[in-house]
Design an enzyme around this catalytic site. Structure first.
Site, short mmCIF file in Angstrom:
data_model
loop_
_atom_site.label_atom_id
_atom_site.label_comp_id
_atom_site.label_asym_id
_atom_site.label_seq_id
_atom_site.Cartn_x
_atom_site.Cartn_y
_atom_site.Cartn_z
N LYS A 184 2.84 -9.34 5.00
CA LYS A 184 4.29 -9.50 4.83
C LYS A 184 4.68 -10.90 5.26
O LYS A 184 4.73 -11.22 6.44
CB LYS A 184 5.04 -8.45 5.64
N THR A 207 -13.26 12.00 6.75
CA THR A 207 -12.90 10.64 6.36
C THR A 207 -13.23 9.73 7.53
O THR A 207 -12.97 10.07 8.68
CB THR A 207 -11.40 10.48 6.07
N TRP A 231 6.04 -9.07 0.25
CA TRP A 231 4.67 -8.58 0.32
C TRP A 231 3.70 -9.45 -0.49
O TRP A 231 4.00 -9.88 -1.59
CB TRP A 231 4.58 -7.16 -0.21
N GLU A 245 -10.04 12.85 0.52
CA GLU A 245 -9.07 13.95 0.44
C GLU A 245 -8.90 14.45 -0.98
O GLU A 245 -8.24 15.45 -1.23
CB GLU A 245 -7.71 13.49 0.98
P1 AMP Z 1 -12.69 7.17 1.15
O1 AMP Z 1 -11.93 8.36 1.55
O2 AMP Z 1 -13.63 6.67 2.20
O3 AMP Z 1 -13.39 7.36 -0.15
O4 AMP Z 1 -11.65 5.98 0.96
C1 AMP Z 1 -10.56 6.12 0.09
C2 AMP Z 1 -9.80 4.84 0.02
O5 AMP Z 1 -10.62 3.80 -0.52
C3 AMP Z 1 -8.60 4.87 -0.88
O6 AMP Z 1 -7.50 5.46 -0.29
C4 AMP Z 1 -8.41 3.40 -1.19
O7 AMP Z 1 -7.72 2.74 -0.14
C5 AMP Z 1 -9.82 2.89 -1.25
N1 AMP Z 1 -10.28 2.81 -2.65
C6 AMP Z 1 -11.06 3.67 -3.30
N2 AMP Z 1 -11.28 3.23 -4.56
C7 AMP Z 1 -10.61 2.07 -4.70
C8 AMP Z 1 -10.42 1.14 -5.77
N3 AMP Z 1 -11.00 1.29 -6.94
N4 AMP Z 1 -9.62 0.08 -5.53
C9 AMP Z 1 -9.02 -0.11 -4.33
N5 AMP Z 1 -9.17 0.72 -3.29
C10 AMP Z 1 -9.96 1.81 -3.48
#
Ligand code: AMP
Length: 548
Positions: A440, A188, A445, A333
């Protein structure tokens, strides 16, 4: 008491190689088309792909690679990258995809943490490899994805991929591996701290591929032509390189050029019906079509995720171009897919407004994933569409630990995502924010995503980010940072007025700043950490006390 009765079914392991073997045997002539870094378009079939993946496996074994060894990749979406996916995992090695857009120091950390044996790279990354190699002493060899005649000039000694593959005959049977063995390793790309590795298994990869293919998710089939814009170095291109051979869909791999024009031309030339990517790339494609007046003639569905898809983008795809844009959510993850916004029969009968509001959310879980939202006291919150809390998930393609870490991230068997969400009565989840991006204000929020979604609905706004800005009375107040569309004009006052009646009055940003460009992370998300840093000393007009 009766004894439990075992089933009498074959114990066939769910191996990654079985996906390609299936496509090669039953969809052998279906094409895989790739835009190459060499500049041309390469085409061959699933049968050709399996043969070369087997040659690669033989070549790697000849180099001394063993089951469990990690093989890194620094590569765009292309047929050689696909061969590495299968040619490594097929004999038990682990395919470790590395995001080349990360800072070199992060890549060095990742390669060394993963303890990669070999790293295979597209020749576009030759200079990057030269910078990395001296700091990665345990890598035994760097393999350029090229013909010997096209090997780049480098200070690092490199091997040629084509020579490695061509030296073997492909007469190789994929071993029947234990399905619980590791298959892929994806780190990640967090904006703080060291990247963390998610180590998938063969079983989790195949189950995820099944789930991604279901009609409630991508609905891929052998009649589809799939073009993953999402990179194969970002969570395995959301599973499309596995779902396509599973379903027999034609696969189009776009290489390094992901601008609107290149994508449009490839989609049209190959009659692409299905695609997937982050909002930023779709912004490029939509802008290109708006400027040229061109339309997509074959694309039917596209999954948009990775960061929140603005409702305006969903409706432009649907209403202006007749493309079903499907909002999805997931994370590294989670392999990554968790939820998809698609309606059931009853929901599809509701009023257009009600349907739209469901489709704008991140959606319903796909089978295999369970989710809940949890309050500060750790208790589960109701599914009323109002209560929001941290989103927890569990399922067979969700990690239970990070690679080489002894600290379990789980809480009572659930994985806390770090996302804050609501879930409504229909089971549709809506991400309010990353927990660290929530604003905040006076103890209450504000959802930065909601403020951004409203901003990009304004015709003069191309992209927007909302961040917290320090305020003496409210502690934090929202600041909107905006990129205007080319040739469009809008003032601060007009934009703030645009929020009237759209959000609660106290959610309206206190200030608007116009910039030429917004910073993005290596995976295409808004980089709010950089923005917060840049505007750390910004003084909001509301924070200036009037002195008479
Ligand atoms: P990654 O591990 O790089 O794919 O990032 C995952 C994170 O991207 C998630 O925990 C979210 O915070 C964000 N994310 C993925 N898809 C969306 C979505 N459709 N809307 C908002 N946030 C998203």
């Amino acid at each position: 008491m009766t004894t439990p009765l075992p089933g009498q079914m074959m114990d066939v392991p769910l191996t990654v190689s079985s996906l390609l073997a299936h496509a090669s045997r039953h969809f052998g002539t279906t094409e895989i088309v790739s835009k190459r870094v060499e500049g041309d378009v390469h085409r061959y079939t699933y049968r050709d792909c399996e043969k070369r993946a087997k040659q690669l496996a033989q070549g790697l074994i000849a180099l001394g690679v063993e089951a469990g060894d990690r093989i890194g990749t620094l590569a765009w979406n292309g047929y050689r990258h696909l061969e590495i996916y299968y040619g490594t995992t097929g004999f038990g090695a682990v395919c470790h995809t590395i995001n080349p857009r990360l800072f070199p120091e992060q890549i060095v950390y990742i390669v060394n943490h993963a303890d990669d044996r070999y790293v295979m790279f597209d020749t576009t990354f030759a200079a990057l490899v030269d910078a990395l190699a001296p700091k990665c002493p345990n890598v035994r060899g760097w393999i350029a994805l090229a013909d010997d005649a096209r090997l780049p000039r480098m200070t690092t000694p490199v091997m040629g991929y084509e020579a490695l593959v061509r030296a073997e005959d492909g007469d190789f049977d994929w071993p029947l591996l234990d399905e619980r063995l590791a298959s892929y390793l994806c780190y990640t790309s967090g904006t703080t701290g060291n990247p963390k590795g998610a180590l998938y298994s063969h079983r989790s990869t195949v189950l995820h591929a099944y789930a991604v293919s279901l009609p409630n998710a991508s609905g891929l089939s052998a009649r589809d032509c799939a073009l993953p814009v999402v990179p194969m170095f970002h969570v395995n291109a959301w599973g499309i390189p596995h779902a396509a051979p599973l379903t027999g869909a034609k696969l189009v791999l776009p290489g390094k050029d992901l601008d609107g024009k290149s994508l449009y031309e490839l989609m049209e030339a190959e009659h692409v019906t299905y695609s997937a990517g982050v909002p930023t790339v779709w912004l490029g494609l939509l802008n290109y079509m708006r400027e040229t007046g061109l339309r997509l003639t074959s694309l039917k569905r596209t999954v948009i995720g990775g960061s929140a898809c603005p409702p305006a983008m969903l409706s432009t795809f649907r209403d202006d171009y007749g493309v079903e844009a499907i909002h999805g959510w997931g994370m590294t993850e989670m392999s990554p897919l968790g939820t998809v916004a698609r309606l059931n029969g009853e929901q599809a009968q509701r009023s257009p407004d009600e349907q739209r509001s469901l489709l704008e959310k991140q959606g319903h879980v796909i089978y295999g994933v369970d989710m809940k939202i949890v309050g500060n006291d750790g208790r589960e919150l109701p599914w009323d569409g109002v209560a929001f809390g941290e989103l927890y998930v569990r399922g067979p393609w969700i990690i239970d630990g990070y690679f080489r870490s002894d600290v379990s991230p789980l809480v009572d068997g659930w994985f806390p995502t770090g996302d804050v969400a609501t879930i409504d009565r229909d089971g549709f989840m809506r991400i309010t924010d990353r927990s660290k991006d929530l604003i905040k204000s006076g103890g209450e929020w504000i959802s930065s995503i909601e403020i951004e979604n409203q901003a990009v609905a304004h015709p003069a706004v191309a992209e927007a980010a909302c961040i917290a800005c320090a305020h003496p009375d409210w502690k934090e107040r929202p600041l909107l940072v905006v990129v205007k569309r080319a040739d469009a004009e809008v003032t601060r006052e007009e934009l703030l007025g645009f929020y009237q009646d759209k959000v609660a009055r106290w959610w309206i940003p206190d200030d608007v700043v116009f910039v030429d460009e917004l910073p993005h992370t290596a995976t295409g998300k808004l980089n709010k950490l950089v923005l917060r840093e840049r505007f750390r000393d910004h003084i909001l007009p509301s924070a200036c006390k009037v002195v008479n």
